[in-house]
Design an enzyme around this catalytic site. Structure first.
Site, PDB file in Angstrom:
ATOM      1  N   THR A 124     -67.164 -39.793 -71.511  1.00 35.78           N
ATOM      2  CA  THR A 124     -66.644 -38.434 -71.365  1.00 35.78           C
ATOM      3  C   THR A 124     -67.037 -37.630 -72.610  1.00 35.78           C
ATOM      4  O   THR A 124     -67.308 -38.203 -73.666  1.00 35.78           O
ATOM      5  CB  THR A 124     -65.121 -38.433 -71.130  1.00 35.78           C
ATOM      6  OG1 THR A 124     -64.483 -39.090 -72.220  1.00 35.78           O
ATOM      7  CG2 THR A 124     -64.770 -39.135 -69.822  1.00 35.78           C
ATOM      8  N   THR A 183     -66.048 -35.543 -75.339  1.00 37.04           N
ATOM      9  CA  THR A 183     -65.600 -35.724 -76.726  1.00 37.04           C
ATOM     10  C   THR A 183     -65.660 -37.188 -77.128  1.00 37.04           C
ATOM     11  O   THR A 183     -66.059 -37.523 -78.249  1.00 37.04           O
ATOM     12  CB  THR A 183     -64.180 -35.162 -76.924  1.00 37.04           C
ATOM     13  OG1 THR A 183     -64.197 -33.775 -76.579  1.00 37.04           O
ATOM     14  CG2 THR A 183     -63.694 -35.331 -78.354  1.00 37.04           C
ATOM     15  N   CYS A 184     -65.277 -38.060 -76.230  1.00 32.70           N
ATOM     16  CA  CYS A 184     -65.272 -39.500 -76.523  1.00 32.70           C
ATOM     17  C   CYS A 184     -66.671 -39.984 -76.875  1.00 32.70           C
ATOM     18  O   CYS A 184     -66.859 -40.736 -77.836  1.00 32.70           O
ATOM     19  CB  CYS A 184     -64.750 -40.283 -75.318  1.00 32.70           C
ATOM     20  SG  CYS A 184     -63.159 -39.699 -74.709  1.00 32.70           S
ATOM     21  N   ASP A 185     -67.654 -39.532 -76.115  1.00 30.91           N
ATOM     22  CA  ASP A 185     -69.027 -39.998 -76.255  1.00 30.91           C
ATOM     23  C   ASP A 185     -69.765 -39.308 -77.398  1.00 30.91           C
ATOM     24  O   ASP A 185     -70.548 -39.938 -78.102  1.00 30.91           O
ATOM     25  CB  ASP A 185     -69.773 -39.770 -74.939  1.00 30.91           C
ATOM     26  CG  ASP A 185     -71.110 -40.478 -74.890  1.00 30.91           C
ATOM     27  OD1 ASP A 185     -71.171 -41.664 -75.255  1.00 30.91           O
ATOM     28  OD2 ASP A 185     -72.092 -39.835 -74.480  1.00 30.91           O
TER      29      ASP A 185
END
Length: 160
Positions: free
Chosen positions: A46, A48-50
């Site tokens: 996703t 922000t996560c990535d």
């Protein structure tokens, strides 16, 4: 009830991608006798996560070791095969222990689950970071909705 500083980490089982396939790991094995930074993302790959969350921990892995952290672990409510693909795509190597909380059971045990059904993602884990020493919580950093500040690698490093 949400986990807080001074609490013992709950017992549970998470799954990590291993050389021979998925490996179940009891949480006691992850936390007992170690200083661990566990961070959670709402979902592998996703935005922000990535782009920011996992890369920050990869980039600062040596800084965490220098501060006495034995293990930096990333947890997500994804299956272990997604976590393996994300680790490979992100060049995690041995810098971050990738943990699948496939059904969200551990996120719920921590009191840090969230309903992302509005985004088509079902029940997920909130974005957070927990510093654990020998199974006892020292710090809990939980992000507000849509935020990325207190669970970042840089912020957590500053608290150690």
């Amino acid at each position: 009830m949400t986990i807080k500083a001074g609490d013992k980490m709950p017992a549970g089982v998470l799954t990590t991608p291993g050389p021979e396939g998925p490996q179940k790991i009891p949480t006691e094995q992850i936390f007992a006798g170690k200083k661990v930074v566990l961070f959670s993302v709402p979902g592998a790959f996703t935005p922000t996560c990535d782009a920011r969350h996992l890369p920050g921990y990869i980039q600062h892995a040596a800084d965490f070791k220098a501060k006495g952290v034995d293990t930096v672990a990333c947890m997500a409510v994804n299956d272990v095969f997604v976590m393996k693909a994300w680790a490979k795509a992100s060049a995690v190597d041995d810098k971050v222990l990738m943990l699948a909380d496939g059904n969200g059971d551990y996120s719920k045990a921590l009191g840090l689950e969230m309903d992302a059904s509005g985004f088509g993602m079902g029940i997920r884990g909130k974005r957070f970071a927990i510093v654990v020493e020998d199974g006892v919580v020292k710090h809990v950093f939980v992000e507000g909705p849509g935020e990325f500040k207190v669970s970042s690698a840089e912020h957590v490093l500053g608290q150690l």
